[in-house]
Design a protein around this motif. Structure first.
Motif, short mmCIF file in Angstrom:
data_model
loop_
_atom_site.label_atom_id
_atom_site.label_comp_id
_atom_site.label_asym_id
_atom_site.label_seq_id
_atom_site.Cartn_x
_atom_site.Cartn_y
_atom_site.Cartn_z
N PHE A 156 0.80 -1.23 0.00
CA PHE A 156 0.00 0.00 0.00
C PHE A 156 0.84 1.28 0.00
O PHE A 156 0.72 2.12 -0.88
CB PHE A 156 -0.95 0.00 1.20
CG PHE A 156 -1.81 1.24 1.27
CD1 PHE A 156 -2.94 1.36 0.48
CD2 PHE A 156 -1.46 2.30 2.10
CE1 PHE A 156 -3.71 2.51 0.52
CE2 PHE A 156 -2.23 3.46 2.14
CZ PHE A 156 -3.35 3.55 1.35
N ARG A 157 1.72 1.41 0.99
CA ARG A 157 2.45 2.67 1.12
C ARG A 157 3.46 2.83 -0.01
O ARG A 157 4.12 1.86 -0.40
CB ARG A 157 3.17 2.72 2.47
CG ARG A 157 3.36 4.15 2.95
CD ARG A 157 4.53 4.28 3.90
NE ARG A 157 5.77 4.01 3.21
CZ ARG A 157 6.89 3.69 3.83
NH1 ARG A 157 6.93 3.57 5.11
NH2 ARG A 157 7.99 3.46 3.13
N ALA A 158 3.56 4.06 -0.50
CA ALA A 158 4.50 4.33 -1.58
C ALA A 158 5.92 3.95 -1.15
O ALA A 158 6.36 4.31 -0.07
CB ALA A 158 4.43 5.81 -1.96
N ALA A 159 6.61 3.19 -1.99
CA ALA A 159 8.01 2.84 -1.81
C ALA A 159 8.29 1.94 -0.61
O ALA A 159 9.44 1.77 -0.21
CB ALA A 159 8.89 4.08 -1.73
N ASN A 180 3.38 -2.67 -6.61
CA ASN A 180 2.69 -1.79 -5.68
C ASN A 180 1.19 -1.92 -5.89
O ASN A 180 0.73 -1.97 -7.03
CB ASN A 180 3.12 -0.34 -5.97
CG ASN A 180 3.27 0.44 -4.70
OD1 ASN A 180 3.12 -0.10 -3.60
ND2 ASN A 180 3.54 1.71 -4.83
N GLN B 146 9.79 7.27 -2.12
CA GLN B 146 8.44 7.47 -1.60
C GLN B 146 7.89 8.84 -1.99
O GLN B 146 6.77 8.94 -2.49
CB GLN B 146 8.44 7.33 -0.07
CG GLN B 146 7.04 7.29 0.54
CD GLN B 146 7.07 7.25 2.07
OE1 GLN B 146 8.10 7.02 2.67
NE2 GLN B 146 5.93 7.47 2.68
N LYS B 149 7.16 9.05 -5.69
CA LYS B 149 5.90 8.39 -6.06
C LYS B 149 4.71 9.27 -5.74
O LYS B 149 3.75 9.35 -6.50
CB LYS B 149 5.78 7.05 -5.35
CG LYS B 149 6.71 6.04 -5.96
CD LYS B 149 6.23 4.64 -5.76
CE LYS B 149 7.02 3.74 -6.71
NZ LYS B 149 7.61 2.58 -6.08
#
Lengths: 317, 443
Positions: A156-159, A180, B146, B149
């Motif tokens: 779920f969480r980006a990266a 992802n 992160q 993105k």
């Protein structure tokens, strides 16, 4: 009994090293409970209300919680009334011993049995340090000569996947991952198949951080756990809840709801290298009886230590 | 919790029936209960002590108003004082000055900085600001990924650091690139760090001196315990923060940290984070936070949210229908769609006082999938059926179940719920809105 002694000797050795290190870190930056108590006790001839209020402040500011603090203070008052305790200098020892009793009961290190693979599912709210804890655990198991595989089930969480991959490279193990946004259950399914095929000793599953009050997300977690159990009977062998020592009373709610959803079998308490004292773990141990496995004391690969009640009480309180 | 606080206070006040004033003696027990509530909400010990003292002074000698019970009066004083302390000036973002204006986000590890940067970026984008994101966290693995993105999702440019660039270089280069490309606002995502890590705190100081940010925002976790004062105090001391963003407010933490942080820094809380989605950022309201700390729920937020999303005209229509007892299944569907527009259901339920505390409420928390089902069922009905549910016999129900991909049980359940709602409406109309409103008020 011999094996037991040997085990204890090993543990002693580890304990001493960590204790010194923790103490060294703590002494520089903050006052532990013991020295704070020493300071308020200094010069006092008897245990009076003023002194008890000072003690109360120390306990509450360590996040022990109102209930536990009141109970500890009540016990002291009771002892004073029965004339079992009147020397302020014994006060510290008395309270330390009570906290130690509570924590000692849950001092149960994680033992990796021979079920191949031994599956550990790591859960917790957002930002407590799940991924970092996983990396440190992987490193620890590798050093013990075990083969380790990680599953990137935080889709779920980006990266989040990239984060786990970088850690895995540092720890020297492989990661099973999907895209992802993929279904975490599918990642878990694949990782169990891969672990079996590659004859892996320990499989650690990284789940997405979720607030314990989000019913849908907790249901998703239950589903992941069901899939693990379906693919490998008896698994997961450990459901580890990661708690942040900075968290206050809400940690109890976290532990309760995660326990209800996934029946957690162990706790890791992270971020003890700050000024937070993580006293909430005393309430949790007393109330929910969940084994305490690890403490996180820094960002380095080897900054994950096996929980030791004595060391915790001595260094932090 | 609020119920229990009121109950506790009522019990205390029972003993003092007939007293016209709040006196030192009778207020002591009351203050003890309030102290307990605040400590349980994680407000720092010292802060509680000062606060209780302030309340003692305020409450002492006050006439007990006839319209309140003494318990209500004390709660009113506590609530007002708490609201006053939590509030303050400058709760807006300060973006004045020659562009690019920069905002720096700082905080402990895991407090939610990167997600918050994404949320603020989205907030500014809606305000038509040309925003630029700067990933200055070179320590946490994949932190830069992160932010990139998030930038991609929001269609906002992100600075791309070269290999080996340190945070200070990243910020310097990013700022130059922002002014060349004409961005107005630069959001700098710094690495999470411990407030006692001298070296990394100095790094923040150097970044501050270099980029001269208009705002330095401390991102803090609403679940933080007693340590909140140490963390916020140190960040403020080293950097001189301009404001606070409180994250993870969508959980069940009472958020006493808000008061601790405000007390120790005296800097305004500007936003609260209420979910993982990038639109889950709300302006901070001191009165709502006060209610939450006292365990009174967040009724105001709920009302406002409802007002913002409900279509006034449609609401009027439905109200008219309710009054005429002509609330059909079609209206029922309309209502569901309106509720869905308000946001996720657990978020809405969380704002209702006491809901989090009630055991078994989780069974009641409607699954959002359930709403989709209900909609599908109603969509599979004929117009006639929607207007009059009594014609729904066995074969009609079977057809509807088939058409909506659900089971007859699902259809039955929906009709049962609808009939229940209908009966409630009828009762309401006979007893009048007045009685209903009193029931809904917390005290």
């Amino acid at each position: 009994m011999l094996w037991f002694k040997k085990d204890m000797a090993n543990k002693d050795k580890e304990t001493k090293g960590v204790l010194n290190r923790l103490k060294e870190r703590l002494s520089k930056t903050r006052e532990g409970f013991a020295s704070r108590v020493d300071r308020v006790v200094f010069g006092k001839k008897k245990i009076d209300d003023d002194l008890l209020e000072d003690i109360e402040e120390i306990l509450i500011t360590s996040d022990l919680g109102v209930q536990v603090t009141y109970r500890l203070i009540e016990n002291v008052k009771e002892k004073v009334k029965r004339k079992e305790l009147n020397d302020p200098n014994l006060l510290k020892e008395c309270i330390q011993r009570e906290i130690l009793d509570i924590l000692k009961a849950e001092e149960k290190p994680l033992e990796i049995s021979n079920s191949c693979p031994f599956v550990i599912m790591v859960v917790g709210v957002n930002g407590v340090g799940k991924t970092t804890t996983i990396a440190k655990m992987a490193n620890r198991f590798k050093e013990e000569g075990k083969s380790v595989l990680l599953a990137a089930a935080d889709t779920f969480r980006a990266a989040a996947i990239e984060q786990l991959e970088i850690w895995s490279e540092r720890a020297g193990c492989k990661v099973i991952k999907h895209q992802n946004g993929a279904d975490p259950s599918a990642v878990v399914f694949d990782s169990i198949k891969a672990a079996q095929a590659r004859d892996i000793d320990v499989l650690i599953i990284d789940t997405a951080g979720r607030l314990h009050t989000k019913v849908n997300l907790m249901e998703e977690l239950k589903k992941i756990q069901r899939i693990i159990g379906r693919e490998l009977s008896g698994a997961p062998h450990e459901v580890l809840l990661v708690l942040d020592a900075t968290t206050g009373q809400n940690a109890i709610s976290q532990a309760k709801l995660f326990k209800e959803a996934t029946n957690i079998t162990g706790i890791a308490l992270t971020k003890l290298d700050g000024t937070a004292k993580g006293g909430i773990i005393v309430s949790i141990s007393g109330e929910l009886k969940i084994p305490l496995r690890y403490v996180g004391i820094g960002e380095g690969m080897d900054d994950l230590k096996v929980f030791n009640a004595k060391e915790f009480v001595d260094a932090l309180f | 919790m609020f119920e229990s606080l009121t109950e506790k206070l009522n019990a205390v006040f029972k003993k003092l029936r007939g007293h016209g004033k709040l006196t030192e003696e009778n207020i002591r027990d009351v203050l003890r209960e309030i102290r307990l509530v605040l400590l349980e909400a994680d407000v720092n010990f010292r802060v509680v002590k000062d606060f209780i003292e302030a309340i003692r002074v305020k409450a002492l000698g006050q006439e007990v108003l006839t319209s309140f019970t003494p318990a209500q009066q004390v709660i009113k004083i506590v609530n007002e004082e708490l609201t006053y302390l939590l509030g303050g000036e400058n709760s807006q973002l300060n973006l004045s000055g020659k562009p690019p204006v920069s905002i720096m986000f700082v905080g402990l590890q895991g407090s939610g900085k990167t997600t918050t940067v994404g949320k603020v970026a989205r907030f500014l984008k809606e305000k038509k600001r040309d925003t630029y994101l700067v990933p200055a966290d070179v320590y946490r693995p994949a932190a830069i990924d992160q932010l990139q993105k998030l930038g991609q999702d929001l269609e906002i440019d992100v600075y791309n650091p070269g290999p080996g660039e340190d945070p200070l270089t990243i910020c310097t280069n990013a700022l130059r690139s922002a002014s060349i490309n004409g961005h107005d606002v630069v959001l700098i995502d710094t690495a999470g760090r411990l407030h006692i890590d001298e070296e990394l705190m100095q790094e923040l100081q150097r970044i501050k001196e270099r980029v001269l940010p208009k705002e330095i925002l401390l991102v803090a976790d609403a679940m933080t315990g007693q340590d909140a004062v140490n963390v916020a105090g140190k960040f403020n001391e080293v950097l001189g923060i301009d404001g606070v963003i409180l994250t993870k407010m969508d959980g069940d933490a009472r958020g006493g940290a808000a008061l601790s942080i405000k007390a120790v820094t005296n800097k305004p809380i500007k936003f609260v984070g209420t979910g993982e989605r990038l639109d889950a950022l709300e302006v901070f309201y001191p009165d709502r936070m006060a209610s939450r700390i006292l365990g009174m729920g967040d009724v105001l937020s709920l009302i406002e949210k409802a007002q913002a999303t409900f279509d006034d005209k449609k609401a009027m229509e439905i109200e008219k229908k309710i009054r005429k007892n002509a609330f059909t299944l079609g209206d029922f569907k309309e209502q569901i769609q309106q509720i869905k527009r308000m946001g996720s259901l657990d978020q809405i339920l969380g704002m209702i006082p006491g809901v989090n505390k009630i055991k078994g409420i989780k069974g009641l928390q409607p699954d959002e999938g359930e709403l989709v089902k209900i909609e599908a069922i109603i969509n599979s009905m004929t117009k006639k059926e929607r207007l009059n549910h009594t014609i729904l016999n066995g074969s009609r129900r079977k057809r509807i179940a088939k058409g909506s991909g659900t089971s007859v049980q699902d259809v039955n359940k929906l009709i049962k719920n609808y009939v229940q709602a209908l009966n409630m409406i009828k009762k309401l109309n006979t007893s009048g809105m007045k009685g209903f409103k009193r029931e809904m008020l917390p005290f």
